[in-house]
Design a protein around this motif. Structure first.
Motif, PDB file in Angstrom:
ATOM      1  N   HIS A  68       2.954   2.353  -2.492  1.00  0.00           N
ATOM      2  CA  HIS A  68       1.603   2.051  -2.017  1.00  0.00           C
ATOM      3  C   HIS A  68       0.764   3.322  -2.003  1.00  0.00           C
ATOM      4  O   HIS A  68       1.272   4.400  -1.691  1.00  0.00           O
ATOM      5  CB  HIS A  68       1.650   1.479  -0.598  1.00  0.00           C
ATOM      6  CG  HIS A  68       2.220   0.110  -0.519  1.00  0.00           C
ATOM      7  ND1 HIS A  68       1.429  -1.011  -0.583  1.00  0.00           N
ATOM      8  CD2 HIS A  68       3.494  -0.332  -0.394  1.00  0.00           C
ATOM      9  CE1 HIS A  68       2.199  -2.087  -0.482  1.00  0.00           C
ATOM     10  NE2 HIS A  68       3.456  -1.699  -0.372  1.00  0.00           N
ATOM     11  N   SER A  69      -0.522   3.183  -2.284  1.00  0.00           N
ATOM     12  CA  SER A  69      -1.425   4.332  -2.251  1.00  0.00           C
ATOM     13  C   SER A  69      -1.875   4.665  -0.836  1.00  0.00           C
ATOM     14  O   SER A  69      -2.115   5.825  -0.510  1.00  0.00           O
ATOM     15  CB  SER A  69      -2.648   4.078  -3.136  1.00  0.00           C
ATOM     16  OG  SER A  69      -3.449   3.030  -2.597  1.00  0.00           O
ATOM     17  N   ARG A  70      -2.012   3.665   0.032  1.00  0.00           N
ATOM     18  CA  ARG A  70      -2.528   3.877   1.384  1.00  0.00           C
ATOM     19  C   ARG A  70      -1.653   3.303   2.488  1.00  0.00           C
ATOM     20  O   ARG A  70      -1.847   3.624   3.646  1.00  0.00           O
ATOM     21  CB  ARG A  70      -3.924   3.255   1.511  1.00  0.00           C
ATOM     22  CG  ARG A  70      -4.939   3.908   0.624  1.00  0.00           C
ATOM     23  CD  ARG A  70      -6.301   3.351   0.888  1.00  0.00           C
ATOM     24  NE  ARG A  70      -7.282   4.013   0.037  1.00  0.00           N
ATOM     25  CZ  ARG A  70      -8.557   3.746   0.052  1.00  0.00           C
ATOM     26  NH1 ARG A  70      -9.036   2.828   0.885  1.00  0.00           N
ATOM     27  NH2 ARG A  70      -9.373   4.380  -0.743  1.00  0.00           N
ATOM     28  N   GLY A 104       1.809   6.824  -0.846  1.00  0.00           N
ATOM     29  CA  GLY A 104       1.850   7.784  -1.935  1.00  0.00           C
ATOM     30  C   GLY A 104       3.194   8.435  -2.146  1.00  0.00           C
ATOM     31  O   GLY A 104       3.346   9.288  -3.015  1.00  0.00           O
ATOM     32  N   ASP A 130      -5.763  -0.570  -0.368  1.00  0.00           N
ATOM     33  CA  ASP A 130      -4.438  -0.151  -0.816  1.00  0.00           C
ATOM     34  C   ASP A 130      -4.212  -0.620  -2.244  1.00  0.00           C
ATOM     35  O   ASP A 130      -4.618  -1.717  -2.629  1.00  0.00           O
ATOM     36  CB  ASP A 130      -3.374  -0.752   0.111  1.00  0.00           C
ATOM     37  CG  ASP A 130      -1.968  -0.265  -0.196  1.00  0.00           C
ATOM     38  OD1 ASP A 130      -1.822   0.877  -0.672  1.00  0.00           O
ATOM     39  OD2 ASP A 130      -1.018  -1.020   0.054  1.00  0.00           O
ATOM     40  N   GLU A 131      -3.596   0.241  -3.028  1.00  0.00           N
ATOM     41  CA  GLU A 131      -3.199  -0.109  -4.395  1.00  0.00           C
ATOM     42  C   GLU A 131      -1.707   0.113  -4.514  1.00  0.00           C
ATOM     43  O   GLU A 131      -1.152   1.012  -3.890  1.00  0.00           O
ATOM     44  CB  GLU A 131      -3.950   0.757  -5.405  1.00  0.00           C
ATOM     45  CG  GLU A 131      -5.448   0.530  -5.366  1.00  0.00           C
ATOM     46  CD  GLU A 131      -6.212   1.372  -6.373  1.00  0.00           C
ATOM     47  OE1 GLU A 131      -5.573   2.057  -7.208  1.00  0.00           O
ATOM     48  OE2 GLU A 131      -7.447   1.351  -6.320  1.00  0.00           O
ATOM     49  N   SER A 133       1.522   0.605  -7.217  1.00  0.00           N
ATOM     50  CA  SER A 133       1.965   0.860  -8.584  1.00  0.00           C
ATOM     51  C   SER A 133       3.442   0.496  -8.691  1.00  0.00           C
ATOM     52  O   SER A 133       4.201   0.604  -7.723  1.00  0.00           O
ATOM     53  CB  SER A 133       1.738   2.327  -8.966  1.00  0.00           C
ATOM     54  OG  SER A 133       2.448   3.188  -8.098  1.00  0.00           O
TER      55      SER A 133
END
Length: 159
Positions: A68-70, A104, A130-131, A133
């Motif tokens: 997760h990015s956030r 991250g 939130d993104e 990947s």
């Protein structure tokens, strides 16, 4: 008392399971067949973070390998033996063990390679924007308006 008030306490294992096993589109949805989540935080009206009691059948996986990015995530093993798979290696998690994943940080997932169910608590925040990947799969996700995940291929085309 109003019918709209959340309960004061419940037996977690008696909470209703989530009606849909996964939000992933196919071909990823069917990979989550061995996972059953019981949303606990929602029952109490929690909005800032989610808590799920999750059962993973033998051969099951919790999610695709992801980061997760956030959003921060945390898991605590209650029963069984799970394999934590990350982009830094693997570790076996047994009852009483826990793992945390800062936003991250490492890509991660849990697998059940044993012959018995794994039961664990998963906790994550609900940070807007939130993104997610997925290093091993052609999918990406954005936590959009209304608290829904929007999944696309890595080139941006929809599923």
């Amino acid at each position: 008392m109003s019918q709209d008030l959340p309960p004061l306490a419940i037996v977690a294992a008696e909470a209703a399971p989530r009606t849909r096993r996964s939000n992933y589109p196919e071909p990823f949805f069917s990979r989550m067949a061995g996972r059953e989540k019981r949303p606990l935080g929602d029952l109490f009206g929690l909005g800032n973070f989610g808590v799920n009691l999750t059962r993973l059948s033998p051969g099951g996986e919790t999610a695709l390998l992801h980061r997760h990015s956030r959003q921060d995530e945390f898991v605590y093993i209650l029963q069984g033996e799970a394999v934590l798979v990350t982009d830094r290696g693997e570790a076996v998690l047994t009852p009483g063990m826990c793992a945390g994943f800062p936003a991250g940080g490492v890509a991660h997932q849990l697998l059940n390679r044993s012959e018995a169910d794994v039961v664990y608590l998963e906790i994550g925040d609900r940070t807007p924007g939130d993104e997610v990947s997925y290093p091993e799969d052609d999918i990406q996700a954005v936590f959009g308006e209304g608290g829904k995940w929007d999944f696309t291929r890595k080139d941006g085309t929809p599923y």
